[in-house]
Design a protein around this motif. Sequence first.
Motif, mmCIF file in Angstrom:
data_model
loop_
_atom_site.group_PDB
_atom_site.id
_atom_site.type_symbol
_atom_site.label_atom_id
_atom_site.label_comp_id
_atom_site.label_asym_id
_atom_site.label_seq_id
_atom_site.Cartn_x
_atom_site.Cartn_y
_atom_site.Cartn_z
ATOM 1 N N LYS A 49 -9.255 54.613 56.156
ATOM 2 C CA LYS A 49 -9.987 55.082 54.991
ATOM 3 C C LYS A 49 -9.806 56.579 54.799
ATOM 4 N N GLY A 50 -9.778 57.326 55.912
ATOM 5 C CA GLY A 50 -9.564 58.767 55.829
ATOM 6 C C GLY A 50 -8.207 59.107 55.244
ATOM 7 N N GLN A 51 -7.166 58.361 55.638
ATOM 8 C CA GLN A 51 -5.829 58.646 55.118
ATOM 9 C C GLN A 51 -5.712 58.244 53.657
ATOM 10 N N LEU A 52 -6.392 57.186 53.262
ATOM 11 C CA LEU A 52 -6.413 56.805 51.846
ATOM 12 C C LEU A 52 -7.120 57.871 51.008
ATOM 13 N N LYS A 53 -8.212 58.417 51.539
ATOM 14 C CA LYS A 53 -8.932 59.446 50.789
ATOM 15 C C LYS A 53 -8.094 60.721 50.672
ATOM 16 N N ARG A 54 -7.364 61.068 51.736
ATOM 17 C CA ARG A 54 -6.477 62.236 51.649
ATOM 18 C C ARG A 54 -5.380 62.008 50.623
ATOM 19 N N GLN A 55 -4.887 60.771 50.552
ATOM 20 C CA GLN A 55 -3.868 60.462 49.549
ATOM 21 C C GLN A 55 -4.452 60.557 48.144
ATOM 22 N N ALA A 56 -5.699 60.119 47.998
ATOM 23 C CA ALA A 56 -6.371 60.231 46.706
ATOM 24 C C ALA A 56 -6.522 61.694 46.297
ATOM 25 N N LEU A 57 -6.840 62.565 47.254
ATOM 26 C CA LEU A 57 -6.943 63.993 46.961
ATOM 27 C C LEU A 57 -5.603 64.547 46.506
ATOM 28 N N TRP A 58 -4.533 64.107 47.163
ATOM 29 C CA TRP A 58 -3.191 64.558 46.755
ATOM 30 C C TRP A 58 -2.917 64.149 45.307
ATOM 31 N N LEU A 59 -3.254 62.910 44.951
ATOM 32 C CA LEU A 59 -3.049 62.454 43.577
ATOM 33 C C LEU A 59 -3.917 63.243 42.596
ATOM 34 N N LEU A 60 -5.151 63.528 43.011
ATOM 35 C CA LEU A 60 -6.041 64.307 42.148
ATOM 36 C C LEU A 60 -5.414 65.654 41.821
ATOM 37 N N ARG A 61 -4.838 66.299 42.820
ATOM 38 C CA ARG A 61 -4.205 67.607 42.592
ATOM 39 C C ARG A 61 -3.007 67.467 41.647
ATOM 40 N N GLN A 62 -2.308 66.344 41.709
ATOM 41 C CA GLN A 62 -1.186 66.133 40.785
ATOM 42 C C GLN A 62 -1.689 66.004 39.354
ATOM 43 N N TYR A 63 -2.790 65.275 39.173
ATOM 44 C CA TYR A 63 -3.371 65.138 37.838
ATOM 45 C C TYR A 63 -3.828 66.491 37.299
ATOM 46 N N ILE A 64 -4.408 67.312 38.176
ATOM 47 C CA ILE A 64 -4.855 68.641 37.749
ATOM 48 C C ILE A 64 -3.661 69.488 37.320
ATOM 49 N N ALA A 65 -2.584 69.433 38.111
ATOM 50 C CA ALA A 65 -1.389 70.228 37.795
ATOM 51 C C ALA A 65 -0.738 69.761 36.502
ATOM 52 N N ILE A 66 -0.675 68.457 36.318
ATOM 53 C CA ILE A 66 -0.046 67.906 35.115
ATOM 54 C C ILE A 66 -0.882 68.207 33.875
ATOM 55 N N GLY A 67 -2.212 68.229 34.035
ATOM 56 C CA GLY A 67 -3.104 68.433 32.897
ATOM 57 C C GLY A 67 -2.969 69.780 32.227
ATOM 58 N N LYS A 68 -2.643 70.827 33.019
ATOM 59 C CA LYS A 68 -2.465 72.181 32.480
ATOM 60 C C LYS A 68 -3.643 72.607 31.596
ATOM 61 N N GLY A 69 -4.836 72.394 32.097
ATOM 62 C CA GLY A 69 -6.031 72.797 31.363
ATOM 63 C C GLY A 69 -6.734 71.647 30.675
ATOM 64 N N ASN A 70 -5.998 70.570 30.376
ATOM 65 C CA ASN A 70 -6.614 69.375 29.813
ATOM 66 C C ASN A 70 -6.833 68.385 30.947
ATOM 67 N N TYR A 71 -8.033 68.395 31.503
ATOM 68 C CA TYR A 71 -8.281 67.682 32.756
ATOM 69 C C TYR A 71 -8.912 66.302 32.586
ATOM 70 N N ALA A 72 -8.882 65.747 31.377
ATOM 71 C CA ALA A 72 -9.552 64.472 31.139
ATOM 72 C C ALA A 72 -9.061 63.391 32.104
ATOM 73 N N GLN A 73 -7.739 63.287 32.281
ATOM 74 C CA GLN A 73 -7.203 62.263 33.172
ATOM 75 C C GLN A 73 -7.599 62.539 34.619
ATOM 76 N N ALA A 74 -7.589 63.812 35.005
ATOM 77 C CA ALA A 74 -7.992 64.180 36.358
ATOM 78 C C ALA A 74 -9.472 63.889 36.578
ATOM 79 N N TYR A 75 -10.311 64.148 35.566
ATOM 80 C CA TYR A 75 -11.737 63.848 35.684
ATOM 81 C C TYR A 75 -11.958 62.345 35.866
ATOM 82 N N ASP A 76 -11.211 61.551 35.115
ATOM 83 C CA ASP A 76 -11.355 60.101 35.224
ATOM 84 C C ASP A 76 -10.916 59.612 36.613
ATOM 85 N N PHE A 77 -9.863 60.223 37.138
ATOM 86 C CA PHE A 77 -9.405 59.827 38.476
ATOM 87 C C PHE A 77 -10.430 60.245 39.533
ATOM 88 N N LEU A 78 -11.019 61.421 39.388
ATOM 89 C CA LEU A 78 -12.053 61.851 40.334
ATOM 90 C C LEU A 78 -13.239 60.901 40.302
#
Length: 246
Positions: A49-78
């Motif tokens: 579960k810990g490794q899955l959560k770390r992977q989820a954090l990695w994906l969250l950071r990708q959504y934040i980077a891709i959003g470039k200020g528009n974080y709607a998709q990142a918010y939904d993933f969080l």
Amino acid sequence: MGSSNEYVLELRLLSEAIFASGEKERNLVQSRALSDDYGFVYFHAKSLKGQLKRQALWLLRQYIAIGKGNYAQAYDFLYSMDVLFGVNTWELGKAWGLEEFMSGYLKYRQAEKGLRGQGMMKLTHLELPHEVKDAFRTIIDSSEFSIHDLISAQTYIRTEIQLEEGIVKDKMLNTYQAVKKGFVFQAQIFFEEDPTQVLPDLLRIICSLDRIGAGVHRGRGEIEATLLINGKDARQELQLGGGATA
């Protein structure tokens, strides 16, 4: 209320991996593979579960980077991440350095109570499929095949050394049991609430997980992982468009 469907995380080891127990075994290895009373190796549910959560954090950071200020998709993933694993303000603000993002998330979600802090997803240990274990239990019970034989069939004994100017450093020669590649492991997934809304993001997390095991480098074996729903590959059942929404 949880779902009546059966959810299973299934992965195949594409390379050796260390499922360390934290225990030493006299005259054999310094780091023994985690195994049950019959000798079947497994990966602990809490570590999984810990490794899955770390992977989820990695994906969250990708959504934040891709959003470039528009974080709607990142918010939904969080939101999905919070529902599945539980996320607290300390993690977002201090441990992960996403305090500003968290503030935006709370406004976006109009979340009066903030983050859940406690996820609804539960996991079992990552083990060999039950039918495989049942077949070998019969052999072990008949005394034709020992527990030691079974552990040896699932693992290699590996040696790791650290050199200093071409000489082995003092007390830096370690032996450990590595689980052989090719094995398929499964973990059952249970939900305390209906998971339909967050399943696409859980599938993203699982399918993007490419390594598992103890340690950061050599101990983490390459894997291929997916989510099974009632025995079927969830990639055939779910559409992977945007992140989950509230």
